[in-house]
Design a protein around this motif. Structure first.
Motif, PDB file in Angstrom:
ATOM      1  N   TRP A  34       3.713 -66.233 -68.624  1.00  0.00           N
ATOM      2  CA  TRP A  34       2.214 -66.310 -69.154  1.00  0.00           C
ATOM      3  C   TRP A  34       2.431 -66.914 -70.322  1.00  0.00           C
ATOM      4  O   TRP A  34       3.233 -66.469 -71.285  1.00  0.00           O
ATOM      5  N   ARG A  36      -0.283 -68.881 -73.594  1.00  0.00           N
ATOM      6  CA  ARG A  36      -1.713 -69.159 -74.183  1.00  0.00           C
ATOM      7  C   ARG A  36      -1.663 -70.554 -74.771  1.00  0.00           C
ATOM      8  O   ARG A  36      -0.935 -70.565 -75.595  1.00  0.00           O
ATOM      9  N   TYR A  90      -5.401 -69.800 -70.681  1.00  0.00           N
ATOM     10  CA  TYR A  90      -4.239 -68.982 -70.296  1.00  0.00           C
ATOM     11  C   TYR A  90      -3.384 -69.639 -69.166  1.00  0.00           C
ATOM     12  O   TYR A  90      -4.101 -69.697 -67.908  1.00  0.00           O
TER      13      TYR A  90
END
Lengths: 115, 116
Positions: A34, A36, A90
């Motif tokens: 992940w 951002r 995201y």
């Protein structure tokens, strides 16, 4: 085959609410990431999952952020008590394995807006 | 810690002109270097990567990049830009091995506009 998918594509929420963002990696990919993407900070690493190993959570900005990966496939990023500074895109990525280095394939992202 | 600098926030070129996007990195050992492209509303797509060997690497869509260790640079080039190349371009680095070798560190990006 299908690429990395993320849902929802857009999420608008009120400050203080909890949100869940979902990532479906490419089938067979054991590594999941992940990131951002925000206007002020650019692209930042958040968390990494590899198989059954403990995830690397070193990039999570606060304890309001958490993520899990069920069955080595789908991952959910949860943000509790959202703040306006959480507004960002995201991005989720997956790769077949990490060593030797493999290309990370990115999903389209979830745009989160916290009002 | 590793870092990436893309000095140009926004570049505008005419269609058919050549293009060079700059990228400088800071890392003690030999890094793994990447260029990604992001079209509006899309995820990141890998254009090319450098791990070792020939310092001039070819990528997709007619792009190439040259790794220059002495200058800590990995500039992206294209001899003739097409209108469809308008997008945002990100340079990224990761270490070749060891802890955190999977973490990509990105530059802030360069937005490319193409004049027809």
């Amino acid at each position: 085959g299908a690429g990395v998918s993320q849902s929802p594509s857009n999420k608008v929420t009120e400050k203080g609410k909890d949100v869940e963002l979902r990532c479906d990696p490419i089938s067979g990919h054991t590594a999941l990431y992940w990131y951002r993407q925000s206007l002020g900070q650019g692209l930042e690493f958040l968390i990494y999952f590899q198989g059954n190993s403990a995830p690397d959570k070193s990039g999570l900005p606060s304890d309001r952020f958490s993520a899990e990966r069920t069955g080595g496939s789908v991952s959910t990023l949860t943000i509790q008590r959202t703040q306006q500074e959480d507004s960002a895109v995201y991005l989720c990525a997956s790769s077949p394995q990490t060593l030797p280095y493999n290309e990370q394939f990115f999903g389209p992202g979830t745009r989160l807006t916290v009002l | 810690a590793q870092s990436v600098t893309q000095p140009d926030i926004h570049i505008t070129v005419s269609e058919g002109a050549s293009l060079e996007l700059r990228c400088n990195y800071s890392y003690g050992a030999t890094p793994y270097l990447f260029w990604y492209v992001q079209s509006p509303g899309q995820g990141l797509q890998l254009l090319l990567k450098y791990f070792s060997g020939d310092t001039l690497v070819q990528g997709i869509k007619g792009f190439e990049a040259e790794f220059k260790r002495s200058q800590s640079s990995f500039n992206l080039r294209k001899p003739s830009v097409h209108w469809s190349d308008a997008a945002e371009y990100f340079c990224a680095v990761t270490r070749g091995s060891g802890a955190g070798s999977y973490q990509l560190t990105f530059g802030k990006g360069t937005k490319l506009s193409v004049i027809p």
